[in-house]
Scaffold this motif. Structure first.
Motif, mmCIF file in Angstrom:
data_model
loop_
_atom_site.group_PDB
_atom_site.id
_atom_site.type_symbol
_atom_site.label_atom_id
_atom_site.label_comp_id
_atom_site.label_asym_id
_atom_site.label_seq_id
_atom_site.Cartn_x
_atom_site.Cartn_y
_atom_site.Cartn_z
ATOM 1 N N ALA A 6 39.607 52.341 45.850
ATOM 2 C CA ALA A 6 39.196 51.807 47.020
ATOM 3 C C ALA A 6 37.356 50.375 46.203
ATOM 4 O O ALA A 6 37.918 49.493 45.962
ATOM 5 C CB ALA A 6 38.523 51.719 48.101
ATOM 6 N N SER A 7 36.425 51.292 45.731
ATOM 7 C CA SER A 7 35.855 50.527 44.546
ATOM 8 C C SER A 7 36.616 50.381 43.286
ATOM 9 O O SER A 7 35.841 48.702 43.350
ATOM 10 C CB SER A 7 35.200 51.587 44.458
ATOM 11 N N LEU A 8 37.280 50.596 42.933
ATOM 12 C CA LEU A 8 37.994 50.009 41.916
ATOM 13 C C LEU A 8 38.941 48.682 42.504
ATOM 14 O O LEU A 8 39.055 47.673 41.541
ATOM 15 C CB LEU A 8 38.757 50.773 41.043
ATOM 16 N N ASP A 9 39.256 48.853 43.321
ATOM 17 C CA ASP A 9 39.963 47.718 44.011
ATOM 18 C C ASP A 9 39.406 46.575 44.574
ATOM 19 O O ASP A 9 39.796 45.078 44.150
ATOM 20 C CB ASP A 9 41.356 48.488 45.198
ATOM 21 N N ALA A 10 38.288 46.608 44.985
ATOM 22 C CA ALA A 10 37.070 45.474 45.191
ATOM 23 C C ALA A 10 36.992 45.021 43.732
ATOM 24 O O ALA A 10 36.420 43.761 43.400
ATOM 25 C CB ALA A 10 36.457 45.922 45.873
ATOM 26 N N LEU A 11 36.411 45.519 42.668
ATOM 27 C CA LEU A 11 36.192 45.178 41.194
ATOM 28 C C LEU A 11 37.490 44.240 40.575
ATOM 29 O O LEU A 11 36.983 43.017 39.599
ATOM 30 C CB LEU A 11 35.873 46.156 40.270
ATOM 31 N N ARG A 12 38.332 44.628 41.114
ATOM 32 C CA ARG A 12 39.381 43.300 40.540
ATOM 33 C C ARG A 12 39.459 42.089 41.518
ATOM 34 O O ARG A 12 40.357 41.374 40.843
ATOM 35 C CB ARG A 12 41.362 44.142 41.018
ATOM 36 N N LEU A 13 37.997 42.236 42.319
ATOM 37 C CA LEU A 13 38.947 40.707 43.087
ATOM 38 C C LEU A 13 37.626 39.813 42.302
ATOM 39 O O LEU A 13 37.344 38.767 42.164
ATOM 40 C CB LEU A 13 38.289 40.373 44.397
ATOM 41 N N ALA A 14 36.680 40.150 41.336
ATOM 42 C CA ALA A 14 35.274 39.435 40.931
ATOM 43 C C ALA A 14 35.538 39.080 39.485
ATOM 44 O O ALA A 14 35.940 39.984 38.685
ATOM 45 C CB ALA A 14 33.922 40.781 41.353
ATOM 46 N N GLY A 15 35.014 38.212 39.636
ATOM 47 C CA GLY A 15 35.090 37.847 38.027
ATOM 48 C C GLY A 15 33.861 37.829 37.351
ATOM 49 O O GLY A 15 32.363 38.271 37.483
ATOM 50 N N ASP A 16 33.204 36.223 36.562
ATOM 51 C CA ASP A 16 32.141 36.372 36.457
ATOM 52 C C ASP A 16 31.461 35.007 37.057
ATOM 53 O O ASP A 16 31.391 34.096 36.380
ATOM 54 C CB ASP A 16 31.824 36.058 34.797
ATOM 55 N N GLU A 17 30.642 34.906 38.139
ATOM 56 C CA GLU A 17 30.059 33.640 38.233
ATOM 57 C C GLU A 17 29.503 32.610 37.654
ATOM 58 O O GLU A 17 29.501 32.235 37.246
ATOM 59 C CB GLU A 17 29.125 34.347 39.917
ATOM 60 N N LEU A 18 29.103 33.126 36.422
ATOM 61 C CA LEU A 18 27.797 32.123 36.084
ATOM 62 C C LEU A 18 29.089 31.771 35.439
ATOM 63 O O LEU A 18 28.606 30.620 34.884
ATOM 64 C CB LEU A 18 26.918 32.628 35.156
ATOM 65 N N ALA A 19 29.309 31.833 34.280
ATOM 66 C CA ALA A 19 30.059 31.873 33.617
ATOM 67 C C ALA A 19 31.157 30.630 34.199
ATOM 68 O O ALA A 19 31.879 29.858 33.487
ATOM 69 C CB ALA A 19 30.225 33.058 32.079
ATOM 70 N N ASP A 20 31.563 30.959 34.627
ATOM 71 C CA ASP A 20 33.263 30.457 35.483
ATOM 72 C C ASP A 20 32.530 29.071 36.440
ATOM 73 O O ASP A 20 33.141 28.475 35.932
ATOM 74 C CB ASP A 20 34.004 31.799 36.970
#
Length: 387
Positions: A6-20
């Motif tokens: 579950a925790s790794l699934d959540a990480l698949r939805l996040a990028g890098d807000e500042l750079a993006d």
């Protein structure tokens, strides 16, 4: 923190807000070309930023111009000395274990083929090698260093890839998550740190727990500078082991892109190794370090050197004995290691400094296979039990 599905699934939805956000603004305003041109003149930390640099880029470079405030510089110095003492072994592990491991993750292999093309593995290898050398220099975080600008540019490069793939609907976010997501960034960090330490152990290199922990710590700092969420990244070797094992089980498997990238990698290093007699040692080293199951997925050729390379730990043990007993021998081996690393890097870069730039377009013939499933798991071979 114990990683879970579950925790790794959540990480698949996040990028890098500042750079993006920075990259999105550069594309919206049509300033990517200007940014790339001017950033070629920004290669050392502390150098004045050129006139005409887009304001959003100037702000990004200011915010990311220093390492995290929590950095323990004593640990970083230990990591640097660990690298100096083991540089040729670490370079071997990066080349013949870490890079093939990236190709063992199908969606990562396909993404790499989109950004660099299947015919140019030397570019990625040169960039990775140059980045690592910059990191392990004594002045890596001081004014005049090349590491911080390189990290800033790599972070934007990752953001630009996310931008292209999502904007052009060439990535199934629902099935695969965000391209170069937090899980994959942490996974890459594990490949270049934990997997390197595993490979040194497999090569029979004697290293202290303290040295290994310091080396891993340095890559935690790198991850922070590349936009990795520090609340999610493993904090020590024990946590890193659990994350890496789960990441491998979740994603590793065969792919045609992985096979092709590996073939190109092998051919590249066969060109670097003088003559042809020792060419088979390239495939043998990859097979020795990643194991037969993974090597078969990548279709790494088998050969007579597969047996010979197993004697490498004994040979390295002899060299370590010489190093321990003779100060002159230690100096000579360290110097040889430095020269080997420089030779390899210069061969890959053709003597040029690699410039990290935001790609204005991805490969036109790129298309992500719809057959790749995020639920495809690595099924390790069953254990062989003694009766």
């Amino acid at each position: 923190m114990i990683p879970t599905e579950a925790s790794l699934d959540a990480l698949r939805l996040a990028g890098d807000e500042l750079a993006d956000a920075t990259v999105a603004t550069l594309f919206e305003r049509g300033e990517v070309g200007t940014f790339n041109t001017l950033m070629r003149y920004v290669s050392t930390a502390g150098a004045p930023l050129p006139d005409g640099l887009p304001e959003v880029a100037r702000e990004y470079l200011h915010v990311t111009s220093a390492p995290p405030s929590w950095v323990d510089w004593t640990e970083m110095e230990k990591a640097r000395l660990f690298f100096v003492d083991n540089n040729v072994h670490i370079t071997t592990a990066l080349s013949f274990a870490s890079m093939p491991a990236c190709y063992l993750v199908p969606h990562v292999a396909q993404l790499l083929s989109a950004t660099h093309g299947l015919k140019y593995p030397s570019k990625r290898m040169a960039e990775t090698g140059q980045f690592t050398v910059y990191l392990m220099r004594p002045d890596a975080f001081e004014s005049g260093s090349r590491f911080i600008p390189a990290a800033q540019k790599v972070r934007l490069l990752h953001a630009s890839i996310r931008h292209h793939l999502r904007r052009e609907n060439r990535w199934d976010v629902e099935a695969l998550g965000v391209p170069i997501c937090q899980e994959d960034m942490i996974g890459g960090q594990m490949f270049f740190s934990m997997l390197v330490l595993d490979s040194l152990h497999r090569l029979g290199i004697h290293m202290s727990t303290e040295g290994a922990e310091s080396y891993y710590y340095a890559w935690r700092v790198v991850g922070a500078m590349l936009g990795v969420d520090q609340d999610a990244v493993p904090k020590d070797l024990a946590e890193a082991r659990r994350f890496l094992d789960l990441y491998m089980l979740r994603h590793m498997g065969p792919s045609e892109e992985g096979v092709e990238l590996t073939r190109q990698l092998i051919e590249l290093y066969e060109e670097v190794v003088p003559g042809t007699f020792f060419d088979p040692i390239v495939s043998a080293l990859i097979r020795h370090l990643v194991g037969d199951t993974c090597a078969d997925w990548l279709r790494v050729p088998r050969g007579t050197w597969d047996t010979v390379v197993k004697a490498v730990p004994q040979l390295l043990g002899v060299l370590e004995t010489v190093e321990d007993k003779s100060p002159l021998g230690a100096w000579a081996l360290d110097r040889l290691g430095q020269l080997t690393t420089v030779f390899e890097l210069s061969s890959l870069t053709r003597g040029r400094v690699m410039h990290y730039a935001i790609p204005e377009h991805l490969r036109k013939d790129y298309g992500l296979s719809t057959t790749v499933s995020p639920k495809r798991r690595w099924s390790p071979p069953p254990a062989v039990l003694d009766h």
